[in-house]
Design a protein around this motif. Structure first.
Motif, PDB file in Angstrom:
ATOM      1  N   ARG A  83      26.426  57.712  37.921  1.00  0.00           N
ATOM      2  CA  ARG A  83      26.676  56.582  37.028  1.00  0.00           C
ATOM      3  C   ARG A  83      26.606  55.248  37.759  1.00  0.00           C
ATOM      4  NH1 ARG A  83      29.669  58.023  32.045  1.00  0.00           N
ATOM      5  NH2 ARG A  83      29.703  60.294  31.918  1.00  0.00           N
ATOM      6  N   GLU A  84      26.197  54.237  37.014  1.00  0.00           N
ATOM      7  CA  GLU A  84      26.141  52.885  37.555  1.00  0.00           C
ATOM      8  C   GLU A  84      27.556  52.371  37.787  1.00  0.00           C
ATOM      9  OE1 GLU A  84      23.497  50.901  38.333  1.00  0.00           O
ATOM     10  OE2 GLU A  84      22.228  52.663  37.998  1.00  0.00           O
ATOM     11  N   PRO A  85      27.743  51.524  38.815  1.00  0.00           N
ATOM     12  CA  PRO A  85      29.079  50.947  39.031  1.00  0.00           C
ATOM     13  C   PRO A  85      29.519  50.136  37.819  1.00  0.00           C
ATOM     14  CG  PRO A  85      27.641  50.556  40.916  1.00  0.00           C
ATOM     15  CD  PRO A  85      26.769  51.080  39.816  1.00  0.00           C
ATOM     16  N   GLN A  86      30.758  50.319  37.420  1.00  0.00           N
ATOM     17  CA  GLN A  86      31.353  49.500  36.376  1.00  0.00           C
ATOM     18  C   GLN A  86      32.867  49.540  36.553  1.00  0.00           C
ATOM     19  OE1 GLN A  86      30.372  50.971  32.459  1.00  0.00           O
ATOM     20  NE2 GLN A  86      31.416  52.916  32.735  1.00  0.00           N
ATOM     21  N   PRO A  87      33.577  48.591  35.958  1.00  0.00           N
ATOM     22  CA  PRO A  87      35.027  48.551  36.142  1.00  0.00           C
ATOM     23  C   PRO A  87      35.689  49.870  35.731  1.00  0.00           C
ATOM     24  CG  PRO A  87      34.254  46.525  35.137  1.00  0.00           C
ATOM     25  CD  PRO A  87      33.090  47.462  35.140  1.00  0.00           C
ATOM     26  N   VAL A  88      36.794  50.178  36.395  1.00  0.00           N
ATOM     27  CA  VAL A  88      37.558  51.380  36.047  1.00  0.00           C
ATOM     28  C   VAL A  88      37.881  51.372  34.560  1.00  0.00           C
ATOM     29  CG1 VAL A  88      39.737  52.599  36.417  1.00  0.00           C
ATOM     30  CG2 VAL A  88      38.527  51.578  38.356  1.00  0.00           C
ATOM     31  N   ARG A  89      38.238  50.207  34.043  1.00  0.00           N
ATOM     32  CA  ARG A  89      38.589  50.093  32.629  1.00  0.00           C
ATOM     33  C   ARG A  89      37.427  50.543  31.740  1.00  0.00           C
ATOM     34  NH1 ARG A  89      40.221  45.249  32.962  1.00  0.00           N
ATOM     35  NH2 ARG A  89      42.376  45.835  33.440  1.00  0.00           N
TER      36      ARG A  89
END
Length: 384
Positions: A83-89
């Motif tokens: 998966r692409e990096p994205q906020p934990v939220r």
């Protein structure tokens, strides 16, 4: 986190058995530790939900996750697996969307009961269906029962500072909107998403919101007259406006402008992300244009364009419109067909030093409309 203590996790199961390990995974979420977050998120997506299925442990976990969404550290981006990096939220919102989708919102409660409790209603060719455990129905209904409690935490994330989180919140809100137990909030959710489609900070976010509205069948006609031509096109592509005359006009204006068509191939940003490649737009156009002559200026641009990742697919769409009935020996070309094919023949990038697989794509496209796939034979027909 107090909710963790209200459940007997030894009596709950996830995809891999007793959920006794789940509380520890959830406790990892409140650590300021990327590795701990990644471990917990993987557990949510592979055990608490698995390939779209929900389990008895899913509803309690969803309640805990929804309560943690506003943790300050969750704005930090992380990545896991492919998966692409994205906020934990955003990752947690994706999990809540999966929970909502796992409630099988397109089925009534009686249909679910019949499917999960009456083996005669199951597909005999699907052994997994026959082996559906007794708790499967209760797991789905449990997630339906807690879905209303997820709405407000998800909607609060629509105003997050990070666009990736806002996009994930939009998707989660859309999934929740379809759950039968959330029906009383549906109009409110649709209104919030429509506001985002009008006023979001970026074009990409506006497109995502419009696509979400289309899932509800609720794209307003006003978007066909939006200030942004790309938004007009996205609205025109929506299922709810497919037969609207102004929808056809928006597609028509885009596809019959040769100068604009030329830009599609030099700058992929010229088309909205939801439309993607030119053939998607061309597909929409040929379904709404009765006369190939009207498409000819754009068809000539496509036929003359140097080889592009979608050239052959684009040509296939146009060939099918140019030849609604397959060409056969003894037929004559009309003027528009001849002009289109002559430009096609003159485009050396389509015929010379072309990879075999790509060449076969053009061969098939020509053969489908009754034309010879080789340059000399096609030249004879065009010149005759």
């Amino acid at each position: 986190m107090d909710a963790l203590e209200t459940y007997d996790w030894s009596r709950l199961v996830h995809a891999y058995g007793e959920a006794t390990d789940t509380p520890d995974h959830l406790r990892r979420l409140v650590r300021d530790d990327d590795a701990a977050w990644e471990d917990a998120i993987v557990h949510l997506h592979t055990a608490v939900t698995h390939q779209g299925s929900v389990y008895p442990a899913t509803a309690p976990v969803a309640i805990v996750v929804a309560g943690l969404l506003q943790e300050p550290g969750f704005d930090r981006p992380i990545s896991y697996s492919w998966r692409e990096p994205q906020p934990v939220r955003a990752h947690l919102l994706d999990f809540l969307a999966t929970v909502a989708e796992g409630t099988e919102p397109d089925r009534s409660e009686s249909e679910l009961w019949s499917i999960y409790h009456n083996p005669r209603q199951r597909d005999p060719d699907e052994p997994c269906d026959i082996e559906t455990p007794a708790w499967a129905y209760d797991a789905v209904m449990g997630c339906r029962s807690i879905a209303p409690a997820l709405v407000d935490p998800v909607l609060r994330c629509l105003s997050d500072d990070d666009p990736r989180t806002r996009a994930a919140a939009t998707s989660a809100a859309a999934a929740l909107c379809l759950v039968p137990t959330v029906s009383s909030r549906r109009a409110e959710i649709v209104a919030v998403v429509e506001d985002r489609a009008r006023d979001a900070a970026t074009f990409h976010e506006r497109v995502e919101a419009l696509e979400t509205l289309d899932c509800f069948g609720g794209v307003s006609r006003s978007f066909l007259f939006d200030r942004h031509p790309g938004i007009q096109l996205v609205a025109a592509f929506s299922s709810s406006l497919a037969h609207d005359p102004d929808s056809s006009s928006a597609v028509w204006d885009a596809v019959t402008d040769p100068e604009r068509a030329a830009v599609w191939y030099s700058d992929s940003r010229a088309l909205p992300a939801t439309i993607g490649w030119p053939n998607h737009l061309l597909h929409q156009a040929v379904g709404r244009v009765a006369n190939f002559a009207d498409l000819l200026p754009t068809a000539v641009v496509v036929a003359a364009t140097p080889l592009h990742p979608t050239t052959y697919k684009d040509l296939e769409v146009l060939l099918e419109r140019a030849f609604p009935e397959a060409f056969s020996s003894g037929d004559s070309l009309n003027n528009e067909q001849r002009i289109f094919l002559r430009v096609l023949l003159d485009n050396s990038s389509l015929w010379e030093s072309v990879p075999p697989r790509a060449s076969r794509e053009l061969d098939v496209s020509l053969a489908l409309v009754g034309l010879p796939p080789d340059h000399p034979s096609l030249s004879v027909i065009v010149s005759s």
